[in-house]
Motif scaffolding. Sequence first.
Motif, PDB file in Angstrom:
ATOM      1  N   PHE A  92      62.357  88.729  26.228  1.00  0.00           N
ATOM      2  CA  PHE A  92      62.688  88.416  24.842  1.00  0.00           C
ATOM      3  C   PHE A  92      62.513  89.683  24.010  1.00  0.00           C
ATOM      4  O   PHE A  92      61.461  90.337  24.079  1.00  0.00           O
ATOM      5  CB  PHE A  92      61.788  87.301  24.306  1.00  0.00           C
ATOM      6  CG  PHE A  92      61.890  86.032  25.104  1.00  0.00           C
ATOM      7  CD1 PHE A  92      63.030  85.245  25.045  1.00  0.00           C
ATOM      8  CD2 PHE A  92      60.858  85.637  25.937  1.00  0.00           C
ATOM      9  CE1 PHE A  92      63.138  84.079  25.793  1.00  0.00           C
ATOM     10  CE2 PHE A  92      60.945  84.478  26.683  1.00  0.00           C
ATOM     11  CZ  PHE A  92      62.088  83.695  26.619  1.00  0.00           C
ATOM     12  N   ASN A  93      63.558  90.009  23.255  1.00  0.00           N
ATOM     13  CA  ASN A  93      63.557  91.205  22.411  1.00  0.00           C
ATOM     14  C   ASN A  93      63.938  90.792  20.994  1.00  0.00           C
ATOM     15  O   ASN A  93      64.704  89.850  20.805  1.00  0.00           O
ATOM     16  CB  ASN A  93      64.564  92.220  22.950  1.00  0.00           C
ATOM     17  CG  ASN A  93      64.286  92.563  24.399  1.00  0.00           C
ATOM     18  OD1 ASN A  93      63.370  93.295  24.692  1.00  0.00           O
ATOM     19  ND2 ASN A  93      65.068  91.999  25.306  1.00  0.00           N
ATOM     20  N   TYR A  94      63.441  91.541  20.030  1.00  0.00           N
ATOM     21  CA  TYR A  94      63.625  91.160  18.635  1.00  0.00           C
ATOM     22  C   TYR A  94      64.186  92.313  17.815  1.00  0.00           C
ATOM     23  O   TYR A  94      63.598  93.394  17.781  1.00  0.00           O
ATOM     24  CB  TYR A  94      62.297  90.684  18.050  1.00  0.00           C
ATOM     25  CG  TYR A  94      61.697  89.557  18.873  1.00  0.00           C
ATOM     26  CD1 TYR A  94      62.130  88.247  18.691  1.00  0.00           C
ATOM     27  CD2 TYR A  94      60.761  89.817  19.863  1.00  0.00           C
ATOM     28  CE1 TYR A  94      61.612  87.217  19.463  1.00  0.00           C
ATOM     29  CE2 TYR A  94      60.240  88.792  20.635  1.00  0.00           C
ATOM     30  CZ  TYR A  94      60.671  87.491  20.431  1.00  0.00           C
ATOM     31  OH  TYR A  94      60.170  86.471  21.209  1.00  0.00           O
ATOM     32  N   ASP A 140      63.146  89.914  11.967  1.00  0.00           N
ATOM     33  CA  ASP A 140      61.773  89.485  11.687  1.00  0.00           C
ATOM     34  C   ASP A 140      61.364  88.268  12.509  1.00  0.00           C
ATOM     35  O   ASP A 140      60.202  87.889  12.532  1.00  0.00           O
ATOM     36  CB  ASP A 140      61.612  89.156  10.197  1.00  0.00           C
ATOM     37  CG  ASP A 140      61.720  90.402   9.333  1.00  0.00           C
ATOM     38  OD1 ASP A 140      61.497  91.507   9.858  1.00  0.00           O
ATOM     39  OD2 ASP A 140      62.033  90.261   8.146  1.00  0.00           O
ATOM     40  N   PHE A 141      62.315  87.638  13.156  1.00  0.00           N
ATOM     41  CA  PHE A 141      62.068  86.429  13.943  1.00  0.00           C
ATOM     42  C   PHE A 141      61.234  86.732  15.186  1.00  0.00           C
ATOM     43  O   PHE A 141      61.395  87.768  15.826  1.00  0.00           O
ATOM     44  CB  PHE A 141      63.413  85.825  14.370  1.00  0.00           C
ATOM     45  CG  PHE A 141      63.278  84.678  15.330  1.00  0.00           C
ATOM     46  CD1 PHE A 141      62.954  83.415  14.866  1.00  0.00           C
ATOM     47  CD2 PHE A 141      63.484  84.859  16.688  1.00  0.00           C
ATOM     48  CE1 PHE A 141      62.826  82.355  15.744  1.00  0.00           C
ATOM     49  CE2 PHE A 141      63.359  83.808  17.573  1.00  0.00           C
ATOM     50  CZ  PHE A 141      63.031  82.552  17.106  1.00  0.00           C
ATOM     51  N   ASN A 142      60.331  85.822  15.513  1.00  0.00           N
ATOM     52  CA  ASN A 142      59.597  85.864  16.774  1.00  0.00           C
ATOM     53  C   ASN A 142      59.585  84.467  17.378  1.00  0.00           C
ATOM     54  O   ASN A 142      59.289  83.495  16.683  1.00  0.00           O
ATOM     55  CB  ASN A 142      58.161  86.352  16.581  1.00  0.00           C
ATOM     56  CG  ASN A 142      58.089  87.851  16.479  1.00  0.00           C
ATOM     57  OD1 ASN A 142      58.479  88.560  17.391  1.00  0.00           O
ATOM     58  ND2 ASN A 142      57.617  88.340  15.339  1.00  0.00           N
ATOM     59  N   LEU A 143      59.899  84.386  18.642  1.00  0.00           N
ATOM     60  CA  LEU A 143      59.970  83.120  19.367  1.00  0.00           C
ATOM     61  C   LEU A 143      58.565  82.587  19.620  1.00  0.00           C
ATOM     62  O   LEU A 143      57.690  83.328  20.063  1.00  0.00           O
ATOM     63  CB  LEU A 143      60.686  83.361  20.698  1.00  0.00           C
ATOM     64  CG  LEU A 143      61.012  82.174  21.570  1.00  0.00           C
ATOM     65  CD1 LEU A 143      62.021  81.258  20.876  1.00  0.00           C
ATOM     66  CD2 LEU A 143      61.585  82.660  22.893  1.00  0.00           C
ATOM     67  N   ASP A 144      58.365  81.318  19.334  1.00  0.00           N
ATOM     68  CA  ASP A 144      57.092  80.664  19.652  1.00  0.00           C
ATOM     69  C   ASP A 144      57.059  80.318  21.132  1.00  0.00           C
ATOM     70  O   ASP A 144      58.080  79.990  21.728  1.00  0.00           O
ATOM     71  CB  ASP A 144      56.928  79.367  18.840  1.00  0.00           C
ATOM     72  CG  ASP A 144      56.707  79.625  17.364  1.00  0.00           C
ATOM     73  OD1 ASP A 144      56.169  80.695  17.016  1.00  0.00           O
ATOM     74  OD2 ASP A 144      57.064  78.747  16.562  1.00  0.00           O
ATOM     75  N   GLU A 185      56.639  81.905  24.091  1.00  0.00           N
ATOM     76  CA  GLU A 185      57.549  82.642  24.978  1.00  0.00           C
ATOM     77  C   GLU A 185      57.416  82.215  26.435  1.00  0.00           C
ATOM     78  O   GLU A 185      58.412  82.062  27.133  1.00  0.00           O
ATOM     79  CB  GLU A 185      57.312  84.149  24.873  1.00  0.00           C
ATOM     80  CG  GLU A 185      57.901  84.787  23.659  1.00  0.00           C
ATOM     81  CD  GLU A 185      57.779  86.306  23.673  1.00  0.00           C
ATOM     82  OE1 GLU A 185      57.198  86.870  24.641  1.00  0.00           O
ATOM     83  OE2 GLU A 185      58.265  86.929  22.717  1.00  0.00           O
TER      84      GLU A 185
END
Length: 139
Positions: A4-6, A9-13, A15
Amino acid sequence: MINFNYESDFNLDKEEAVAAWISAVIVSENKKEGEISYIFCDDEYLHKINLEYLNHDNLTDIISFDYTVGNEINGDIFISVERVQDNANDFNVSFEVELKRVMAHGILHYCGYKDKGEVDERLMRSKEDEKLSMFHVEQ
């Protein structure tokens, strides 16, 4: 391996849980997991990719680059979190459900499913629903 790359500003809950689900989706289609990268970005970032690589001048929620070799799934999946949020609002579902649907959608393309034409689109939606249920997400 699921990465997972960003680029926003979003971050995956959760992971790890999401990666395990994607792995299960791949296995459920009798495929092998290779190297899969999800890149979460905004509309502007994905629009530039759409123009540069596909020559499409429109916004989209997902662009996937398929590097699958034989039965091993490999690829880069770019997702605009802005489009996902707008689609969630349009379809009256949660952001989480729509995001998982789009994430599964990319993998399903790598498994050979299409979504151009009414019959293919119905099958794709059915497969997305099936894969969402594997994550125990309320639709």
